[in-house]
Design an enzyme around this catalytic site. Structure first.
Site, PDB file in Angstrom:
ATOM      1  N   CYS A 299       0.955  -1.179  -0.028  1.00 40.81           N
ATOM      2  CA  CYS A 299       0.102  -0.023  -0.006  1.00 40.81           C
ATOM      3  C   CYS A 299       0.857   1.221   0.075  1.00 40.81           C
ATOM      4  O   CYS A 299       1.858   1.302  -0.795  1.00 40.81           O
ATOM      5  CB  CYS A 299      -1.021  -0.075   1.187  1.00 40.81           C
ATOM      6  SG  CYS A 299      -2.481   1.098   1.138  1.00 40.81           S
ATOM      7  N   SER A 300       0.817   2.210   0.847  1.00 36.54           N
ATOM      8  CA  SER A 300       1.546   3.382   0.802  1.00 36.54           C
ATOM      9  C   SER A 300       3.145   2.928   1.488  1.00 36.54           C
ATOM     10  O   SER A 300       3.925   3.939   0.937  1.00 36.54           O
ATOM     11  CB  SER A 300       0.990   4.199   1.898  1.00 36.54           C
ATOM     12  OG  SER A 300       0.976   4.072   3.070  1.00 36.54           O
TER      13      SER A 300
END
Length: 565
Positions: A299-300
């Site tokens: 994800c991030s």
């Protein structure tokens, strides 16, 4: 055994419609929502023929409902109308069919609007959100199962529902609770894999896990988690622990645990986070004696890791042996989903201004935004359960982690927003990020990239685009038949689990072409990934007898101090 030919069974479309590729760090500006409503009103006035057409169709549906001729029925998977009273009771059946008729005709009306596809996507998202809120199942009088509860409990369910609503207003920032947190104790039955913090700074802790095999592979694995969530997702329970699984494969996993920042840390940006990871790599190499490292980011955390890979390459640091990118979008597009269409330059500007003013983007705000990406599953479902039925939310470990929110610093938030504004991972060498000209086309280490079929946060086709961005010649793309979090936490043993992969060829540019080449495999993708990692982790050697070394002695037990912030 692999099955040839892949049929996602509509799951991809459902996942996109359910929430989309909008990262909640961008958010949706109120002005943009109002703009969509204004556009819909303008279309109503400017194209009355279309409006009257669908009003007539709706009137016909209502006539059929009143005369008991209607065949409208909910999707069998729609849990809102699972109670038998929706079919057996004429009043409830009419209420349900009236709602389904409204929903159908609004959708058809939007489909016939004389607008461009971007505006249509925006209208679809907003109209669906409005219709979801108007479902009769969301009200006490209109929900047969809730009324039965009132009678069965002598009104106690109403009292419990009011108590749950009060607790959410007072103690949960007005967000409807998704999980019963009481059964879970961090460090006792969550995040209990033996390990220790061997390096701590103001920003992060580096955790080394105790080996469980007599021999380990020489090259270690560093997991870079998202700054948006707590790192212990990677060591949730013994059955769902990625760290435990990797240890069992003879690998040496290390995990970064980010500190939950407060306003005083507002200046921590992507450059500062990457410098911390480089220090962690220095420590890992010193402790293990390895000159190389395998990296993994989700994800991030994948955005951070990809920026790190570019910076390491630019500085001549060749220690990145391989990289794994999980459910991460480096090349976002507004047409990835209907909700993604609501991302606007104005909305990005407002999002940056709000976090700059506060110093942080609060975890509760992120949690609320995540929930409204899928309101039926993450909002109204719990309104019915907690308030109308008066039941406690379920005790579910992944939801416990998901609700253990963290903040995002204003500086890091601003840096992440640049991914939408400047497309730095696509426009190689055009943006100065983390102190260098970001260019992942020069990153040539082997890559393992993961997407999730029903992922509503990072749609799999958007994740797939990363296969075309790096300079790597050896890229493996795997598609897990799961959503955003459960695509990652996908341990062996689930009889329903499956994944898709294509023959060992360079991934084609279009995800649809890859899908035609892909084959279906039963089970978890973790064993495949473990073999991929082991092929890139060097020879076996005796497992270390102790964690850390003289310069980096073991301190607090895993999951460390920052997990409790």
């Amino acid at each position: 055994m692999a099955k040839k030919g892949v049929d996602l069974g509509g799951a991809d479309e459902a996942g996109g419609a359910a929430g989309g590729g909008l990262n909640p760090i961008v958010g949706i500006a109120r002005e943009d929502l109002l703009g969509v409503v204004t556009m819909m009103l303008r279309e109503t006035m400017g194209n009355p023929a279309n409006s009257f057409k669908h009003m007539r169709a709706f009137t016909g549906d209502v006539a059929d409902i009143i005369t008991a001729k209607s065949t409208l029925a909910p999707d069998p998977k729609d849990k809102r109308f699972a109670d038998s009273a929706w079919q057996s009771n004429p009043l409830f059946r009419m209420s349900m069919q009236y709602y389904l008729a409204s929903q159908k005709n609004v959708k058809n009306w939007v489909a016939d609007m004389k607008v461009d596809e971007l505006e249509r996507s925006r209208a679809n998202f907003v109209s669906a959100m409005i219709m979801d809120s108007l479902a009769p199942s969301n009200t006490l009088a209109g929900n047969p199962s809730a009324l039965k509860k009132v009678i069965e409990t002598g009104g106690l369910s109403l009292m419990n529902g009011l108590k749950n609503a009060y607790n959410d207003i007072v103690h949960n920032d007005g967000i409807v609770s998704q999980v019963d947190k009481k059964p879970f104790k961090l460090g006792e039955n969550i995040a209990i894999q033996p390990g220790a913090v061997i390096h701590r700074t103001e920003m992060m802790e580096l955790i080394q896990y105790a080996p469980t095999t007599e021999q380990v592979h020489e090259i270690p694995v560093l997991v870079v988690p998202p700054q948006i969530n707590k790192a212990y997702l990677n060591d949730l329970t013994p059955e769902k622990s990625m760290m435990r699984f990797l240890l069992g494969q003879g690998l040496q996993p290390f995990l970064i645990s980010w500190r939950n920042p407060t306003i005083e840390h507002r200046a921590w940006g992507l450059n500062e986070y990457i410098e911390e990871i480089i220090k962690a790599i220095d420590v890992i190499c010193a402790v293990t004696g390895s000159e190389m490292i395998n990296l993994s980011g989700g994800c991030s955390g994948g955005i951070t890791m990809s920026t790190l890979l570019s910076k390491m390459k630019a500085s001549g640091d060749e220690r990145a042996n391989s990289a794994t990118l999980m459910v991460c979008v480096l090349h976002p597009k507004r047409d990835d989903s209907e909700v993604g269409a609501l991302v606007s330059d104005h909305g990005i500007k407002l999002a940056r201004e709000r976090s700059a003013k506060k110093g942080i983007l609060e975890g509760k705000s992120l949690s609320r935004m995540f929930a409204w990406l899928r309101p039926n599953d993450l909002v109204w479902n719990y309104v019915v359960n907690n308030y109308l039925h008066g039941e406690d939310p379920p005790a579910f470990d992944i939801l416990f982690w998901n609700n253990d929110t963290t903040n995002l610093t204003a500086a890091l938030h601003s840096d992440y927003l640049r991914n939408y504004e400047e497309q730095p991972f696509v426009n190689h060498g055009k943006s100065t990020i983390a102190g260098h000209q970001l260019d992942i086309s020069k990153v040539d280490c082997d890559l393992f990239i993961l997407g999730g079929v029903t992922d509503h946060i990072t749609p799999w086709k958007a994740c797939y685009r990363s296969t075309q961005l790096f300079g790597s010649q050896n890229v493996e793309f795997v598609l897990s038949h799961s959503g955003h979090v459960q695509a990652i936490i996908n341990p062996p043993g689930n009889p329903k689990a499956k994944y898709y992969r294509a023959p060992k060829v360079k991934p084609p540019e279009a995800p649809e072409k890859w899908l035609k080449l892909a084959q279906e495999f039963p089970g978890s993708w973790w064993p495949l990934w473990a073999e991929w990692l082991k092929d890139r982790s060097g020879n076996l050697k005796p497992a270390p007898a102790e964690l850390g070394n003289a310069d980096h002695p073991p301190g607090d037990k895993a999951p460390g101090r920052y997990a409790f912030d």
